[in-house]
Write a protein that holds these residues in place. Sequence first.
Motif, PDB file in Angstrom:
ATOM      1  N   THR A 101      48.756  16.855 -18.238  1.00  0.00           N
ATOM      2  CA  THR A 101      49.876  17.792 -18.311  1.00  0.00           C
ATOM      3  C   THR A 101      51.188  17.089 -18.624  1.00  0.00           C
ATOM      4  OG1 THR A 101      51.102  19.541 -17.171  1.00  0.00           O
ATOM      5  CG2 THR A 101      50.385  17.700 -15.825  1.00  0.00           C
ATOM      6  N   LEU A 130      56.363  33.748  -7.389  1.00  0.00           N
ATOM      7  CA  LEU A 130      55.941  33.919  -8.785  1.00  0.00           C
ATOM      8  C   LEU A 130      55.113  35.197  -8.945  1.00  0.00           C
ATOM      9  CD1 LEU A 130      55.086  30.258  -9.868  1.00  0.00           C
ATOM     10  CD2 LEU A 130      57.173  31.582 -10.238  1.00  0.00           C
ATOM     11  N   LEU A 179      49.802  22.828  -8.277  1.00  0.00           N
ATOM     12  CA  LEU A 179      50.888  22.137  -7.567  1.00  0.00           C
ATOM     13  C   LEU A 179      50.367  21.186  -6.483  1.00  0.00           C
ATOM     14  CD1 LEU A 179      53.527  25.018  -7.340  1.00  0.00           C
ATOM     15  CD2 LEU A 179      53.523  23.068  -8.902  1.00  0.00           C
ATOM     16  N   CYS A 187      63.780  23.895 -15.551  1.00  0.00           N
ATOM     17  CA  CYS A 187      62.920  23.873 -16.739  1.00  0.00           C
ATOM     18  C   CYS A 187      62.303  25.229 -17.070  1.00  0.00           C
ATOM     19  CB  CYS A 187      61.791  22.861 -16.553  1.00  0.00           C
ATOM     20  SG  CYS A 187      62.355  21.156 -16.390  1.00  0.00           S
ATOM     21  N   LEU A 216      57.750  17.763  -7.383  1.00  0.00           N
ATOM     22  CA  LEU A 216      57.754  17.933  -5.923  1.00  0.00           C
ATOM     23  C   LEU A 216      57.292  16.661  -5.212  1.00  0.00           C
ATOM     24  CD1 LEU A 216      56.195  21.532  -5.780  1.00  0.00           C
ATOM     25  CD2 LEU A 216      58.608  20.894  -5.738  1.00  0.00           C
TER      26      LEU A 216
HETATM   27  C1  HEC Z   1      61.303  18.769 -15.430  1.00  0.00           C
HETATM   28  C2  HEC Z   1      60.861  20.034 -15.971  1.00  0.00           C
HETATM   29  C3  HEC Z   1      59.955  20.876 -15.123  1.00  0.00           C
HETATM   30  C4  HEC Z   1      60.196  21.321 -13.840  1.00  0.00           C
HETATM   31  C5  HEC Z   1      61.423  21.092 -12.983  1.00  0.00           C
HETATM   32  C6  HEC Z   1      59.066  22.156 -13.488  1.00  0.00           C
HETATM   33  N1  HEC Z   1      58.177  22.200 -14.521  1.00  0.00           N
HETATM   34 FE1  HEC Z   1      56.460  23.294 -14.586  1.00  0.00          FE
HETATM   35  N2  HEC Z   1      56.128  22.681 -16.488  1.00  0.00           N
HETATM   36  C7  HEC Z   1      56.910  21.792 -17.192  1.00  0.00           C
HETATM   37  C8  HEC Z   1      56.309  21.546 -18.496  1.00  0.00           C
HETATM   38  C9  HEC Z   1      56.885  20.631 -19.586  1.00  0.00           C
HETATM   39  C10 HEC Z   1      55.138  22.337 -18.551  1.00  0.00           C
HETATM   40  C11 HEC Z   1      54.120  22.415 -19.684  1.00  0.00           C
HETATM   41  C12 HEC Z   1      52.966  21.564 -19.224  1.00  0.00           C
HETATM   42  C13 HEC Z   1      51.878  21.380 -20.234  1.00  0.00           C
HETATM   43  O1  HEC Z   1      51.740  22.216 -21.129  1.00  0.00           O
HETATM   44  O2  HEC Z   1      51.152  20.380 -20.085  1.00  0.00           O
HETATM   45  C14 HEC Z   1      55.055  23.034 -17.276  1.00  0.00           C
HETATM   46  C15 HEC Z   1      54.015  23.906 -16.932  1.00  0.00           C
HETATM   47  C16 HEC Z   1      53.932  24.588 -15.745  1.00  0.00           C
HETATM   48  C17 HEC Z   1      52.884  25.536 -15.419  1.00  0.00           C
HETATM   49  C18 HEC Z   1      51.759  26.011 -16.337  1.00  0.00           C
HETATM   50  C19 HEC Z   1      50.551  25.185 -16.215  1.00  0.00           C
HETATM   51  C20 HEC Z   1      49.512  25.654 -17.190  1.00  0.00           C
HETATM   52  O3  HEC Z   1      48.348  25.771 -16.818  1.00  0.00           O
HETATM   53  O4  HEC Z   1      49.845  25.910 -18.354  1.00  0.00           O
HETATM   54  C21 HEC Z   1      53.110  25.962 -14.147  1.00  0.00           C
HETATM   55  C22 HEC Z   1      52.296  26.974 -13.349  1.00  0.00           C
HETATM   56  C23 HEC Z   1      54.305  25.278 -13.677  1.00  0.00           C
HETATM   57  N3  HEC Z   1      54.772  24.463 -14.679  1.00  0.00           N
HETATM   58  C24 HEC Z   1      54.850  25.453 -12.432  1.00  0.00           C
HETATM   59  C25 HEC Z   1      56.039  24.856 -12.013  1.00  0.00           C
HETATM   60  C26 HEC Z   1      56.649  25.110 -10.718  1.00  0.00           C
HETATM   61  C27 HEC Z   1      56.113  26.076  -9.665  1.00  0.00           C
HETATM   62  C28 HEC Z   1      57.790  24.378 -10.673  1.00  0.00           C
HETATM   63  C29 HEC Z   1      58.757  24.264  -9.524  1.00  0.00           C
HETATM   64  C30 HEC Z   1      58.193  23.864  -8.266  1.00  0.00           C
HETATM   65  C31 HEC Z   1      57.885  23.661 -11.927  1.00  0.00           C
HETATM   66  N4  HEC Z   1      56.820  23.985 -12.722  1.00  0.00           N
HETATM   67  C32 HEC Z   1      58.943  22.797 -12.269  1.00  0.00           C
HETATM   68  C33 HEC Z   1      58.098  21.216 -16.774  1.00  0.00           C
HETATM   69  C34 HEC Z   1      58.680  21.444 -15.538  1.00  0.00           C
END
Ligand code: HEC
Length: 245
Positions: A150, A204, A129, A56, A156
């Motif tokens: 969110t 990161l 996380l 993603c 995880l």
């Molecule tokens: C299935 C898709 C997906 C996966 C896989 C994913 N994310 Fe995300 N992530 C998102 C989405 C969608 C958002 C936007 C969230 C929101 O704006 O509420 C996001 C937002 C975030 C943010 C920003 C939070 C913020 O304050 O704006 C972080 C940091 C993050 N992800 C870390 C991770 C990490 C580290 C991993 C791997 C361990 C991961 N993500 C895996 C979909 C994913």
Amino acid sequence: MPIKKLASALAAVLLVALPLVSSANEGSYPPAGNDVRNIASLQRGARNYMNYCSGCHSAKFVRYNRLAADLNIPEAELKKNLMFTSDKVADTIKTAMTAEDAKKWFGNLPPDFSLIARSRGTDYIYAFLHGFYRDPSRPTGVNNTVLKGTAMPHVLADLQGVQTAVFKAEGAEKGEFEKFELTQKGTLTPEQYDEFVRDTVNFLQYIGEPIEAKRKDLGVWVTLFLLMFTGFAYLLNKEYWKDVH
Ligand code: HEC
């Protein structure tokens, strides 16, 4: 007077050099405790990112071969274990998902990771996380104490397990978050999960500023050099004035 001069020269040197070696990690979350100079941790973090996040989140400013060089990953290893969306080592890290699909599936775009640690801070991401908890009212089945409502699913959950959030039931703080209870075990112990997340945020931080570790090391050498130079200048000064006094 030379001692006084020496002292003020030293103070000046420290004033200039200290910000170079101090850490830039601030925020109101407990410290993530990661260390960008720990290459083994960065290698594990790269693996975590590629396997659990890169589906993603892209890292558009980062090239695979730069990663391989900085983290001592042999190219064959890189291609076999870490490259899923491309087979060219000079490519940057993209995700296979299009922006439209992401919007459709999650309602929000997963941000690019190139600068995420700089904009949010590693402590924040570490807390984020750890902040997922069961919430059947959400489309993803989870909510997050750090980023309420969110759009990100708890990717995880297999590793961490599923936790339930307990909120305060009484008093002025009613409704405020109190603690987590692990109601369903994951494949990792809580300590192993901490380590997994620490390695991931470490990675990161590294991609946010690949030269950071080198810059900090350099800061130490510059300081040492200036200190040594001050010593020589002092001795030279004494030598020059020896015959005058
Ligand atoms: C299935 C898709 C997906 C996966 C896989 C994913 N994310 Fe995300 N992530 C998102 C989405 C969608 C958002 C936007 C969230 C929101 O704006 O509420 C996001 C937002 C975030 C943010 C920003 C939070 C913020 O304050 O704006 C972080 C940091 C993050 N992800 C870390 C991770 C990490 C580290 C991993 C791997 C361990 C991961 N993500 C895996 C979909 C994913």
